[in-house]
Motif scaffolding. Structure first.
Motif, PDB file in Angstrom:
ATOM      1  N   HIS A   6     -32.890   7.607  -3.507  1.00 21.02           N
ATOM      2  CA  HIS A   6     -33.344   7.691  -2.311  1.00 21.02           C
ATOM      3  C   HIS A   6     -32.537   7.633  -0.982  1.00 21.02           C
ATOM      4  O   HIS A   6     -32.156   6.748  -0.953  1.00 21.02           O
ATOM      5  N   ALA A  41     -39.255   8.307   5.360  1.00 19.98           N
ATOM      6  CA  ALA A  41     -39.671   8.758   3.958  1.00 19.98           C
ATOM      7  C   ALA A  41     -41.109   9.629   4.005  1.00 19.98           C
ATOM      8  O   ALA A  41     -41.946   9.107   4.909  1.00 19.98           O
ATOM      9  N   LEU A  44     -39.217  12.952   3.975  1.00 15.24           N
ATOM     10  CA  LEU A  44     -37.692  12.547   4.075  1.00 15.24           C
ATOM     11  C   LEU A  44     -37.469  13.063   5.494  1.00 15.24           C
ATOM     12  O   LEU A  44     -37.507  14.336   5.807  1.00 15.24           O
ATOM     13  N   VAL A 104     -37.244  13.802  -2.697  1.00 15.32           N
ATOM     14  CA  VAL A 104     -36.043  13.228  -2.218  1.00 15.32           C
ATOM     15  C   VAL A 104     -34.985  14.069  -2.728  1.00 15.32           C
ATOM     16  O   VAL A 104     -35.098  14.989  -3.365  1.00 15.32           O
TER      17      VAL A 104
END
Length: 239
Positions: A6, A41, A44, A104
């Protein structure tokens, strides 16, 4: 299959260092202590300035979006990292990894996608500063209801308007509620780039500070949630 790392964690520093070297004029957001502001997040999210213009990059559902705001645009803390007003440029790119559920990207993927989109943005943006159109909003003597705020700002809700600077003439505003001011602060921040108070009392000026706005907006949201939870019970009682 192992999940991709991530970006918010392992790849964060790497992405920023590479992109800032490759693209002069690009600087990612730093916190007050100078440390790098971590990417958000879901979606993102990365923020900063591109050639002195605030930007927001997001990636969710295998769709990358890149928005750039005019120079001089402020970012109120009430709205966290999102700039106020309307973007000067918006672009998007989909099907990056081929998975519509992807949220991600690896460091290499993010560097490629972000770098390409920022370069495209620079080819469409002039290097000089953007001009803001000043607009004076004269406040009524009383501002007690959030609905009054909606009516006051109605002429400025069209998305085809150019970037503007809001000058609030508060000389005649003597009675107000914090709820109304919270809505006014929230709406002016989303409609305009800069908000300037003219002729405001100390009490009114304090009500427009970031801390006061954040508290009023938080309280308004809590009240809305409470009303929504109560609606089913009220409908059942009426039935």
């Amino acid at each position: 299959m192992n999940p991709e790392p991530h970006t918010e964690h392992a790849a964060h520093e790497e992405v920023v260092s590479v992109l800032e070297v490759r693209h002069p004029g690009l600087r990612f957001r730093r916190d007050e202590d100078g440390s790098l502001h971590r990417f958000g997040a879901l979606p993102l999210t990365a923020t900063g300035v591109l050639d002195e213009r605030p930007f927001v990059f997001t990636y969710q559902g295998d769709l990358a979006r890149f928005r750039v705001w005019p120079t001089g645009t402020q970012t109120p803390s009430v709205h966290d990292q999102w700039p106020s007003g309307f973007p000067k440029l918006e672009s998007s790119r989909g099907r990056i990894v081929g998975d519509p559920l992807s949220n991600v990207l690896t460091a290499e993927q993010l560097i490629d996608v972000f770098g390409e989109m920022s370069e495209q943005a620079l080819t469409h943006l002039k290097r000089n500063a953007d001009s803001l159109k000043p607009v004076t909003l004269t406040m009524p003597g009383k501002l007690l209801e959030p609905e009054q705020v909606t009516a006051l700002l109605a002429p400025f809700t069209g998305r085809d308007l150019p970037p503007q600077e809001a000058l609030l003439d508060c000389a005649n505003l003597t009675h107000f509620s914090l709820e109304a001011l919270g809505r006014l602060a929230e709406r002016t921040a989303s409609l305009f780039n800069i908000t300037t108070l003219v002729g405001a009392s100390d009490e009114l000026t304090h009500a427009f500070t970031d801390e006061a706005q954040a508290e009023v907006v938080r309280r308004m949201k809590l009240d809305r949630r409470a009303r929504r939870r109560a609606e089913p019970e009220e409908r059942e009682q009426r039935g």
